[in-house]
Design an enzyme around this catalytic site. Structure first.
Site, PDB file in Angstrom:
ATOM      1  N   LYS A   2      54.631  43.412  25.114  1.00 20.75           N
ATOM      2  CA  LYS A   2      54.226  42.682  26.262  1.00 20.75           C
ATOM      3  C   LYS A   2      55.321  41.698  26.482  1.00 20.75           C
ATOM      4  O   LYS A   2      56.047  41.284  25.636  1.00 20.75           O
ATOM      5  CB  LYS A   2      52.703  41.820  25.816  1.00 20.75           C
ATOM      6  CG  LYS A   2      52.107  41.613  26.991  1.00 20.75           C
ATOM      7  CD  LYS A   2      51.104  42.538  27.308  1.00 20.75           C
ATOM      8  CE  LYS A   2      50.151  42.376  28.429  1.00 20.75           C
ATOM      9  NZ  LYS A   2      49.180  43.280  28.875  1.00 20.75           N
TER      10      LYS A   2
HETATM   11  P1  NAD Z   1      44.863  39.225  38.187  1.00 20.68           P
HETATM   12  O1  NAD Z   1      45.829  38.144  38.078  1.00 20.68           O
HETATM   13  O2  NAD Z   1      44.916  40.409  39.078  1.00 20.68           O
HETATM   14  O3  NAD Z   1      43.320  38.608  38.077  1.00 20.68           O
HETATM   15  C1  NAD Z   1      43.056  37.534  37.239  1.00 20.68           C
HETATM   16  C2  NAD Z   1      41.683  37.012  37.946  1.00 20.68           C
HETATM   17  O4  NAD Z   1      40.946  36.141  36.938  1.00 20.68           O
HETATM   18  C3  NAD Z   1      41.732  36.200  38.960  1.00 20.68           C
HETATM   19  O5  NAD Z   1      40.731  36.465  39.968  1.00 20.68           O
HETATM   20  C4  NAD Z   1      41.574  34.642  38.630  1.00 20.68           C
HETATM   21  O6  NAD Z   1      41.192  33.750  39.707  1.00 20.68           O
HETATM   22  C5  NAD Z   1      40.469  34.989  37.519  1.00 20.68           C
HETATM   23  N1  NAD Z   1      40.667  33.902  36.687  1.00 20.68           N
HETATM   24  C6  NAD Z   1      41.723  33.154  35.950  1.00 20.68           C
HETATM   25  N2  NAD Z   1      41.236  32.306  35.294  1.00 20.68           N
HETATM   26  C7  NAD Z   1      39.950  32.165  35.354  1.00 20.68           C
HETATM   27  C8  NAD Z   1      38.880  31.534  34.645  1.00 20.68           C
HETATM   28  N3  NAD Z   1      39.019  30.457  33.668  1.00 20.68           N
HETATM   29  N4  NAD Z   1      37.441  31.664  35.015  1.00 20.68           N
HETATM   30  C9  NAD Z   1      37.336  32.769  35.697  1.00 20.68           C
HETATM   31  N5  NAD Z   1      38.350  33.696  36.638  1.00 20.68           N
HETATM   32  C10 NAD Z   1      39.548  33.330  36.083  1.00 20.68           C
HETATM   33  O7  NAD Z   1      44.828  39.967  36.592  1.00 20.68           O
HETATM   34  P2  NAD Z   1      44.380  41.369  36.159  1.00 20.68           P
HETATM   35  O8  NAD Z   1      45.489  42.176  36.086  1.00 20.68           O
HETATM   36  O9  NAD Z   1      43.136  41.566  36.763  1.00 20.68           O
HETATM   37  O10 NAD Z   1      44.054  41.034  34.547  1.00 20.68           O
HETATM   38  C11 NAD Z   1      42.946  40.311  34.164  1.00 20.68           C
HETATM   39  C12 NAD Z   1      42.775  40.583  32.625  1.00 20.68           C
HETATM   40  O11 NAD Z   1      42.677  41.930  32.407  1.00 20.68           O
HETATM   41  C13 NAD Z   1      43.856  40.095  31.704  1.00 20.68           C
HETATM   42  O12 NAD Z   1      43.338  39.694  30.490  1.00 20.68           O
HETATM   43  C14 NAD Z   1      44.870  41.268  31.539  1.00 20.68           C
HETATM   44  O13 NAD Z   1      45.630  41.116  30.555  1.00 20.68           O
HETATM   45  C15 NAD Z   1      43.940  42.414  31.532  1.00 20.68           C
HETATM   46  N6  NAD Z   1      44.160  43.672  31.720  1.00 20.68           N
HETATM   47  C16 NAD Z   1      44.874  43.964  32.964  1.00 20.68           C
HETATM   48  C17 NAD Z   1      45.270  45.429  33.138  1.00 20.68           C
HETATM   49  C18 NAD Z   1      45.656  45.739  34.513  1.00 20.68           C
HETATM   50  O14 NAD Z   1      46.133  46.913  34.803  1.00 20.68           O
HETATM   51  N7  NAD Z   1      46.100  44.961  35.269  1.00 20.68           N
HETATM   52  C19 NAD Z   1      45.129  46.296  32.243  1.00 20.68           C
HETATM   53  C20 NAD Z   1      44.714  45.956  31.019  1.00 20.68           C
HETATM   54  C21 NAD Z   1      44.024  44.753  30.701  1.00 20.68           C
END
Ligand code: NAD
Length: 416
Positions: A105
Site C-alpha cells: 500500500k
Molecule cells: P473515495 O475517496 O472515492 O470515497 C471516500 C468517501 O468516504 C467519500 O464520499 C468521503 O466523503 C467519505 N468519507 C470520508 N470520511 C467520512 C466519514 N467520516 N464519514 C462518512 N463518510 C466519509 O474512496 P474509495 O475508493 O471509495 O474508498 C473507500 C474505502 O474503500 C477505503 O477504506 C478504501 O481503502 C476502500 N477500498 C477501496 C477500493 C477501490 O477500488 N477504490 C478497493 C478496496 C477497498
C-alpha cells in the site's frame, strides 16, 4: 483510536486465526512484519512558484505468492502505521481471492481539496518517481484508493514509462480504458460488495430484492455499491452519507439522481425529499445491511452496541475495531470482512494486469462474470471454514489466506 494502534489492532484479528489454525509460530512471526517500508520526502513547485515538501510512503508487506499489489491513498491523515496496516490487509486479501500477489500500500499525506489539478499532477509524478526504486510491473503494482483515480494512474504510468524509455502499461492498474485499463475496473469493488451482500443475505434466508441498505461513504466504493445493488439487484438504498453527513428516505433513493446531485452540489446535504441524518444516526437505522465504505474505525464499541442491522458488509478497509468485532459477534450480527468484501477491486486489477501483459483485452461481461464467480467461490470457502471451526467470517477468511501464504513460505523454503 490512535493510528499507532491500527497495526496492533489488525494483528489481534490475525492472531485469533493463528491460534485456531495452530499456525507455526515462525510463519506467524514472518507475517507479523512488513518486508519493506519506504518513506519519501519530496519537493514540488506550487502554482504560485513556491516549493512545498510532501511526505509519501510505500510499504510491501509480504511477497511470498507473487509481486506486491495495493492502492495509493491521498489524505491529510496518511501515516506510516496506516499504510503498513493497509499493506498487511492486502497480503491476506490477495490470498483470500487466490491471486498470485503479495500485499502493498502507498500514500501521500495531503488534503487534495487544497491543491489545483496541475499541482496534484506534479505531486503524483514526483511521488511515483521517488517510489519507483521499489515498484515495477513484476515487483509491485499500485492502484487507486481514497482520493486517487484513473487520471492519477495514467500520470504514474507515464512517469514510470518516461524513465523506462517505452510504455509500461502493466506498472499500475485502475488506468483509463483506452490506456491499458480494464472494462469493469471502476465499479469492481462495488460489484464485489453487492455480490457478497447477496450471498450473506441468502445465508440468513433473505432475498436481496427489496432488502434495505444503508451505505456510509459516497465515493468510488459507496456509489458503485449503491448503483449495482439498486439497479441490478433491486435492493432499496434507504440511507447514504459522505464526510459531511447523511440522508435518509425509508422509500429508497434513485441513485443516479443522488450521484448527479452530489456532482452539482458537492455534498449530499439538502438532497430533496430526504431527512438529514448524522453518520452516527445512520448506523442505528433499522436496515437489513449496513455497508461502511469510508475510512477505518467507523464502527466502535459504542456503535456496535446500538446497531440494528443484521449484516455488515465491509466495503472500506478496517471499518470495525477489534473490540467492536467481538460485540458484533456476541450480538449475532454477521460481518462480511473487508479482505473478502472489498476484494473485487484488486481482483479486477489483477485482470487488468493480465490483459496488459498479454496485450489482449476482455469484454465487460467476461470481467464481471469471472469476478462474480471468484467472489462466490471465496465466500463459500470462507463459509465452510467458519462452520468447521465454529468461528466468525473474518477469522475464517484469515485462516484461508494464511493457509495459502504459509503453503508458499513452506514450499519456497523461506522458512524450512
Ligand atoms: P473515495 O475517496 O472515492 O470515497 C471516500 C468517501 O468516504 C467519500 O464520499 C468521503 O466523503 C467519505 N468519507 C470520508 N470520511 C467520512 C466519514 N467520516 N464519514 C462518512 N463518510 C466519509 O474512496 P474509495 O475508493 O471509495 O474508498 C473507500 C474505502 O474503500 C477505503 O477504506 C478504501 O481503502 C476502500 N477500498 C477501496 C477500493 C477501490 O477500488 N477504490 C478497493 C478496496 C477497498
Amino acid at each position: 483510536m490512535q493510528m499507532e494502534e491500527l497495526y496492533e489492532s489488525a494483528l489481534r484479528k490475525f492472531r485469533k486465526a493463528a491460534v485456531i489454525m495452530n499456525l507455526d509460530p515462525n510463519v506467524q512471526k514472518i507475517l507479523e512484519h512488513p518486508k519493506r517500508q519506504l518513506i519519501v520526502e519530496f519537493p514540488v513547485i506550487m502554482d504560485n512558484g513556491s516549493v512545498e515538501i510532501f511526505t509519501g510512503y510505500r510499504v510491501q508487506h509480504n511477497v511470498t505468492l507473487g509481486p506486491a499489489k495495493g492502492g495509493i491513498r491521498y489524505h491529510k491523515d496518511v501515516n506510516l502505521d496506516e499504510v503498513k496496516t493497509l499493506a498487511f490487509w492486502m497480503s491476506f486479501k490477495c490470498a483470500v481471492m487466490g491471486l498470485p500477489y503479495g500485499g502493498a500500500k502507498g500514500g501521500v499525506k495531503l488534503d487534495p481539496s487544497k491543491y489545483s489539478i496541475k499541482e496534484i499532477e506534479r505531486i503524483s509524478r514526483r511521488y511515483f518517481s521517488e517510489i519507483s526504486v521499489i515498484v515495477g510491473p513484476d515487483r509491485d503494482i499500485p492502484a487507486p484508493d481514497v482520493n486517487t483515480n484513473s487520471d492519477i494512474m495514467a500520470w504514474y504510468m507515464d512517469t514510470y514509462s518516461m524513465h523506462a524509455g517505452y510504455s509500461v502499461l502493466e506498472v499500475v492498474t485502475g488506468k483509463p480504458i483506452g490506456l491499458g485499463g480494464s472494462e469493469g475496473r471502476t465499479e469492481a469493488t462495488g460489484r464485489g460488495v453487492a455480490k457478497v451482500a447477496e450471498l450473506a443475505l441468502q445465508k440468513r434466508n433473505q432475498k436481496i430484492s427489496g432488502s434495505k441498505f444503508a451505505i456510509e461513504g459516497f465515493g468510488n466504493v459507496g456509489q458503485y455499491s449503491a448503483l449495482i445493488l439498486s439497479k441490478e439487484k433491486n435492493a432499496k438504498i434507504v440511507a447514504l452519507s459522505d464526510s459531511k453527513g447523511g440522508i435518509y428516505n425509508p422509500n429508497g433513493f434513485d441513485i443516479d439522481d443522488v450521484i448527479n446531485y452530489k456532482k452539482t452540489h458537492g455534498t449530499l446535504s439538502d438532497y430533496p425529499n430526504a431527512k438529514s441524518i448524522s453518520n452516527d444516526e445512520m448506523k442505528t437505522l433499522e436496515v437489513d445491511v449496513f455497508i461502511p465504505a469510508a475510512l477505518e474505525n467507523s464502527i466502535t464499541d459504542e456503535t456496535a452496541k446500538k446497531m440494528k442491522g443484521q449484516i455488515i458488509v465491509e466495503g472500506a478497509n478496517g471499518p470495525v475495531t477489534d473490540t467492536a468485532d467481538e460485540i458484533l459477534k456476541q450480538r449475532d450480527i454477521l460481518v462480511v470482512p473487508d479482505i473478502l468484501a472489498n476484494a473485487g477491486g484488486v481482483t479486477v486489477s489483477y485482470f487488468e494486469w493480465v490483459q496488459d501483459l498479454q496485450s489482449f483485452f476482455w469484454k465487460k461481461e467476461q470481467v464481471n462474470g469471472t469476478l462474480e464467480e471468484m467472489m462466490e467461490k471465496s465466500f463459500n470457502e470462507i463459509w465452510d471454514i467458519k462452520e468447521r471451526y465454529s468461528t466468525d467470517m473474518r477469522t475464517a477468511a484469515y485462516i484461508l489466506a494464511t493457509q495459502r501464504i504459509a503453503f508458499g513460505i513452506e514450499k519456497r523454503g523461506i522458512y524450512p
